[in-house]
Design a protein around this motif. Structure first.
Motif, PDB file in Angstrom:
ATOM      1  N   ASP A 558       0.821  -1.204   0.000  1.00  5.90           N
ATOM      2  CA  ASP A 558       0.000   0.000   0.000  1.00  5.90           C
ATOM      3  C   ASP A 558       0.857   1.258   0.000  1.00  5.90           C
ATOM      4  O   ASP A 558       0.538   2.250  -0.675  1.00  5.90           O
ATOM      5  CB  ASP A 558      -0.942   0.003   1.207  1.00  5.90           C
ATOM      6  N   GLU A 559       1.974   1.218   0.743  1.00  9.02           N
ATOM      7  CA  GLU A 559       2.873   2.367   0.769  1.00  9.02           C
ATOM      8  C   GLU A 559       3.506   2.586  -0.604  1.00  9.02           C
ATOM      9  O   GLU A 559       3.670   3.725  -1.055  1.00  9.02           O
ATOM     10  CB  GLU A 559       3.967   2.167   1.830  1.00  9.02           C
ATOM     11  N   ARG A 560       3.864   1.499  -1.287  1.00 12.80           N
ATOM     12  CA  ARG A 560       4.458   1.631  -2.616  1.00 12.80           C
ATOM     13  C   ARG A 560       3.451   2.213  -3.615  1.00 12.80           C
ATOM     14  O   ARG A 560       3.806   3.024  -4.465  1.00 12.80           O
ATOM     15  CB  ARG A 560       4.967   0.270  -3.113  1.00 12.80           C
ATOM     16  N   ILE A 561       2.199   1.767  -3.519  1.00 13.11           N
ATOM     17  CA  ILE A 561       1.174   2.302  -4.418  1.00 13.11           C
ATOM     18  C   ILE A 561       0.998   3.797  -4.180  1.00 13.11           C
ATOM     19  O   ILE A 561       0.915   4.593  -5.127  1.00 13.11           O
ATOM     20  CB  ILE A 561      -0.157   1.550  -4.222  1.00 13.11           C
ATOM     21  N   ALA A 562       0.971   4.186  -2.901  1.00 14.41           N
ATOM     22  CA  ALA A 562       0.837   5.607  -2.586  1.00 14.41           C
ATOM     23  C   ALA A 562       2.048   6.387  -3.093  1.00 14.41           C
ATOM     24  O   ALA A 562       1.918   7.498  -3.626  1.00 14.41           O
ATOM     25  CB  ALA A 562       0.677   5.789  -1.078  1.00 14.41           C
ATOM     26  N   GLU A 563       3.236   5.794  -2.939  1.00  9.82           N
ATOM     27  CA  GLU A 563       4.454   6.451  -3.412  1.00  9.82           C
ATOM     28  C   GLU A 563       4.435   6.585  -4.935  1.00  9.82           C
ATOM     29  O   GLU A 563       4.865   7.597  -5.493  1.00  9.82           O
ATOM     30  CB  GLU A 563       5.674   5.639  -2.961  1.00  9.82           C
ATOM     31  N   ALA A 564       3.912   5.560  -5.615  1.00 11.64           N
ATOM     32  CA  ALA A 564       3.829   5.609  -7.075  1.00 11.64           C
ATOM     33  C   ALA A 564       2.863   6.700  -7.523  1.00 11.64           C
ATOM     34  O   ALA A 564       3.144   7.451  -8.462  1.00 11.64           O
ATOM     35  CB  ALA A 564       3.382   4.253  -7.613  1.00 11.64           C
ATOM     36  N   ARG A 565       1.725   6.802  -6.852  1.00  5.30           N
ATOM     37  CA  ARG A 565       0.774   7.859  -7.203  1.00  5.30           C
ATOM     38  C   ARG A 565       1.398   9.240  -6.987  1.00  5.30           C
ATOM     39  O   ARG A 565       1.239  10.143  -7.811  1.00  5.30           O
ATOM     40  CB  ARG A 565      -0.496   7.716  -6.358  1.00  5.30           C
ATOM     41  N   ALA A 566       2.113   9.403  -5.885  1.00  9.17           N
ATOM     42  CA  ALA A 566       2.763  10.684  -5.607  1.00  9.17           C
ATOM     43  C   ALA A 566       3.810  11.007  -6.668  1.00  9.17           C
ATOM     44  O   ALA A 566       3.980  12.166  -7.069  1.00  9.17           O
ATOM     45  CB  ALA A 566       3.394  10.658  -4.221  1.00  9.17           C
ATOM     46  N   ALA A 567       4.516   9.965  -7.122  1.00  5.56           N
ATOM     47  CA  ALA A 567       5.524  10.183  -8.167  1.00  5.56           C
ATOM     48  C   ALA A 567       4.873  10.645  -9.458  1.00  5.56           C
ATOM     49  O   ALA A 567       5.416  11.485 -10.185  1.00  5.56           O
ATOM     50  CB  ALA A 567       6.321   8.892  -8.395  1.00  5.56           C
ATOM     51  N   ILE A 568       3.687  10.109  -9.765  1.00  6.53           N
ATOM     52  CA  ILE A 568       2.977  10.529 -10.971  1.00  6.53           C
ATOM     53  C   ILE A 568       2.560  11.991 -10.864  1.00  6.53           C
ATOM     54  O   ILE A 568       2.696  12.771 -11.813  1.00  6.53           O
ATOM     55  CB  ILE A 568       1.754   9.628 -11.207  1.00  6.53           C
ATOM     56  N   VAL A 569       2.067  12.380  -9.677  1.00 11.08           N
ATOM     57  CA  VAL A 569       1.677  13.774  -9.468  1.00 11.08           C
ATOM     58  C   VAL A 569       2.884  14.691  -9.623  1.00 11.08           C
ATOM     59  O   VAL A 569       2.820  15.742 -10.272  1.00 11.08           O
ATOM     60  CB  VAL A 569       1.032  13.952  -8.079  1.00 11.08           C
ATOM     61  N   ASP A 570       4.017  14.281  -9.058  1.00 10.98           N
ATOM     62  CA  ASP A 570       5.232  15.090  -9.163  1.00 10.98           C
ATOM     63  C   ASP A 570       5.669  15.224 -10.617  1.00 10.98           C
ATOM     64  O   ASP A 570       6.053  16.309 -11.078  1.00 10.98           O
ATOM     65  CB  ASP A 570       6.337  14.448  -8.324  1.00 10.98           C
ATOM     66  N   GLU A 571       5.602  14.118 -11.367  1.00 13.88           N
ATOM     67  CA  GLU A 571       5.982  14.150 -12.780  1.00 13.88           C
ATOM     68  C   GLU A 571       5.012  15.015 -13.575  1.00 13.88           C
ATOM     69  O   GLU A 571       5.400  15.718 -14.508  1.00 13.88           O
ATOM     70  CB  GLU A 571       6.010  12.725 -13.337  1.00 13.88           C
ATOM     71  N   LEU A 572       3.737  14.962 -13.193  1.00 14.61           N
ATOM     72  CA  LEU A 572       2.727  15.772 -13.871  1.00 14.61           C
ATOM     73  C   LEU A 572       3.011  17.259 -13.695  1.00 14.61           C
ATOM     74  O   LEU A 572       2.867  18.050 -14.626  1.00 14.61           O
ATOM     75  CB  LEU A 572       1.336  15.433 -13.323  1.00 14.61           C
ATOM     76  N   GLN A 573       3.459  17.650 -12.503  1.00 15.69           N
ATOM     77  CA  GLN A 573       3.778  19.056 -12.250  1.00 15.69           C
ATOM     78  C   GLN A 573       5.080  19.459 -12.943  1.00 15.69           C
ATOM     79  O   GLN A 573       5.212  20.581 -13.427  1.00 15.69           O
ATOM     80  CB  GLN A 573       3.891  19.295 -10.740  1.00 15.69           C
ATOM     81  N   ARG A 574       6.031  18.534 -12.974  1.00 12.42           N
ATOM     82  CA  ARG A 574       7.352  18.852 -13.512  1.00 12.42           C
ATOM     83  C   ARG A 574       7.405  18.752 -15.032  1.00 12.42           C
ATOM     84  O   ARG A 574       8.048  19.549 -15.701  1.00 12.42           O
ATOM     85  CB  ARG A 574       8.385  17.888 -12.908  1.00 12.42           C
TER      86      ARG A 574
END
Length: 643
Positions: A558-574
């Motif tokens: 579950d932590e990895r899934i949350a981390e993956a979603r956060a990484a997508i959001v970060d990539e979306l902003q960047r």
């Protein structure tokens, strides 16, 4: 936290720097395909600095030019420490041998270095070896890479050795029947090493040499597998053409393959055991690499461990350290076989006519390994460098006649040397995909005549028969001589209990009848399915270390899934364009929340590589993938719906 602009300003304040011996400055444009607009930039969690070091001779002329990329851990940096580092570097530049000597990321890694004087002392101290620098990382790496007790590891090695040695007599007898050659016991040792390796212990040979569980099953060594031993031959095939190619002479049946290379014993005389092992690569002469394959791997790991930057082709520090740790793990596996290797060596040496030291010093030929006869090696003999050269065709014909004449007079030395050279060069001269019907290299009839005559006169009848078979099947190229068992699927259930929730797993074995199988496990936890992939020799599974990695991942899924979603959001902003999103739409997408961006994830865990999470597209146009590699931030990519 310091900004990129601050780091750039500080470095430009101190560089370029000049001393009588060298000049250190920034290159004007990217080198080696790098794409950058500024020589100082941030990538992932590192500060990258492109530098050029120019060395000067005593007369002031340029002696050397080197462009390199220095990488510094951002977590260890501050503007103050960065300024102190470069002030110290400029101060010591007149004292060092070249500009690259002030490339010392280890000084930044050491938190005790803060002032200019601290860094000056650091530059004057010896640079730590890579072994020393990575020791702490290696100890941490071992906790997950080899969690089993030491006695269990040694038991795994011993069991593999005992299995291989138990099979050696029947494998050697079959090899004698098929090839007419005596197989040394070090062949069984080599198979034992391979079949004892865990997935983590395979990682270094896979990454650095292209040697995998699959490639070591392509050659004679595969016969040590009971399953492979029973495979029938293909119609019209002969065991002697199993995985041979144009560059293999009759004396060198392939033991196993690597990426763009093959390895073999070199059998000079069927009555003797081979003196050593050789490596073949396309378009390069064959070379001796050791008395045994164990020796070769020891020598190879020594070279890489001493100067790893010459072999590990990555500028990412974390990836470099991971590969280096994996190499150390493989080296330790080799060391576990040292006593076995020495015992086998002592026994095999009794059957050798020439020691490895003596044989490897004999004259080489243009194609690589030279000849060995009672009359001597090929020293002083005329041998063509390129048999396709038009200007020497008549000269080749004259020397073929000379070799025939000497053979008729009872001296097979020249016939063997010239015949072998024509054989290897001629077969390697035709590119593409050869076939029995159309593959017609030059000078092969003459080569066959000279080699058969020389072998028979030397009492090497088995080699005479082998060269006839290779000549008849000269269109075969790296092909198995055996009928593979049709692919089958065996399914068994395994239960993995872990402290998140119980999982019922299905283990699917993709089995083609070889010694190597691909295990595909599928788990169906409550929140997301998990697939794990594992390629390994048949004897390795069930591998408790790999099962442990599956359990460990499930515990943090579950932590990895949350981390993956956060990484997508970060990539979306960047980098929204990289995800197929217009920059003007980013704010609206983010307001809807992470879960609206992507649908339920599918997770694939590659036990010898990393974690791959596929998010089916929600609000984002393509599929989105997130890859986790050990010790590195998650990497976000996209694939098309059809990809």
């Amino acid at each position: 936290m310091s900004t990129l602009e601050q780091y750039q300003e500080i470095a430009h304040r101190h560089l370029p720097a000049r001393s009588p011996k060298c000049l250190l400055h920034f290159p004007e444009k990217p080198e080696m395909g790098e794409d950058w607009t500024h020589p100082i930039r941030i990538k992932d969690d590192e500060l990258l600095v492109e530098l050029m070091a120019v060395g000067y001779e005593e007369d002031g002329s340029i002696g050397s030019v080197m462009v390199f990329c220095a990488r510094f851990d951002l977590a260890k940096l501050s503007a103050a420490r960065w300024a102190a580092y470069w002030e110290a570097a400029v101060r010591v530049l007149p004292e060092v041998g070249s500009g690259i000597d002030v490339h010392r990321p280890d000084l930044i890694d050491d938190p005790s270095n803060n002032t200019v004087e601290d860094f000056v002392r650091g530059f004057h101290s010896p640079e730590p070896s890579v072994l020393e620098e990575t020791q702490a990382a290696y100890e941490e790496f071992l906790r997950s890479a080899r969690p089993e007790p030491r006695e269990k590891t040694l038991a795994r090695r011993a069991a593999a050795f005992e299995r291989a040695m138990a099979n050696h007599d029947k494998v050697a007898a079959r090899f004698l029947r098929s090839h007419g050659l005596r197989l040394p016991k070090s062949a069984a040792l080599t198979w034992a090493i391979f079949t004892s390796l865990s997935p983590n212990e395979w990682a270094a040979t896979r990454a650095l040499m292209g040697i995998t569980p699959t490639s070591v099953s392509c050659g004679v060594l595969r016969l040590y597998s009971d399953r492979a031993f029973e495979l029938p031959l293909k119609e019209g095939f002969d065991e002697r053409i199993h995985y041979v190619s144009a560059i293999h002479p009759p004396e060198a049946p392939v033991m196993f393959l690597a990426e763009c290379a093959s390895f073999a014993y070199f059998f000079d005389d069927p009555r003797d055991l081979p003196s050593g092992v050789v490596k073949f690569m396309n378009d390069t002469p064959s070379v001796w690499v050791g008395e045994t394959f164990w020796d070769f791997f020891i020598l190879w790991t020594d070279k890489v461990l001493e100067r790893p930057w010459n072999f590990i082709e990555t500028q990412n520090r974390r990836e470099f350290r991971e590969l280096f740790c994996q190499l150390r793990l493989f080296r330790e596996a080799l060391e576990d076989f040292r006593d076995y290797a020495e015992a086998v060596r002592e026994e095999d040496q009794k059957g050798m006519r020439w020691s490895y030291e003596e044989r490897s010093q004999m004259a080489r030929q243009p194609s690589g390994i030279g000849i060995a006869t009672p009359q001597g090696d090929s020293e002083g003999l005329w041998l063509p460098e390129n048999i396709l050269e038009d200007a020497i065709q008549s000269e080749i014909a004259e020397h073929v006649d000379q070799a025939r004449s000497e053979l008729a007079q009872g001296n097979p030395r020249y016939a063997l040397a010239l015949g072998r050279e024509l054989f290897c060069q001629g077969r390697a001269s035709v590119r593409g995909e050869p076939s029995t019907e159309s593959y017609a290299p030059p000078w092969q009839d003459e080569s066959l005549e000279l080699l058969v005559g020389a072998y028979e006169q030397l009492g090497r009848d088995a080699l005479a028969q082998n060269v006839k078979v290779l000549h008849e099947h000269r269109g075969i190229f790296l092909e198995s001589a055996f009928v593979e068992v049709p692919p089958s699927i065996e399914i068994q259930e395994i239960k993995l209990q872990h402290h998140v929730d119980p999982g019922l797993g299905t283990l699917v074995v993709q089995d083609d009848g070889s010694e190597t199988v691909v295990w595909v496990g599928v788990l169906h936890p409550e929140t997301a399915p998990l697939r794990f992939f594992f390629e390994a020799p048949r004897d390795v599974w069930p591998d408790q270390a790999s099962l442990g990695r599956v359990k460990a991942f499930l515990a943090t899924r579950d932590e990895r899934i949350a981390e993956a979603r956060a990484a997508i959001v970060d990539e979306l902003q960047r980098n929204p364009e990289g995800l197929g999103v217009q920059a003007t739409d980013v704010e609206a997408l983010l307001r809807e929340g992470e879960t609206s961006l992507v649908e339920q994830p599918e997770i694939s865990l590659y036990l010898d590589e990393g974690v791959f999470v596929l998010f089916r597209a929600g609000k984002l146009p393509p599929y989105v993938t997130v890859t986790f590699d050990a010790g590195r931030p998650p990497r976000v990519d996209t694939v098309s719906a059809g990809g």
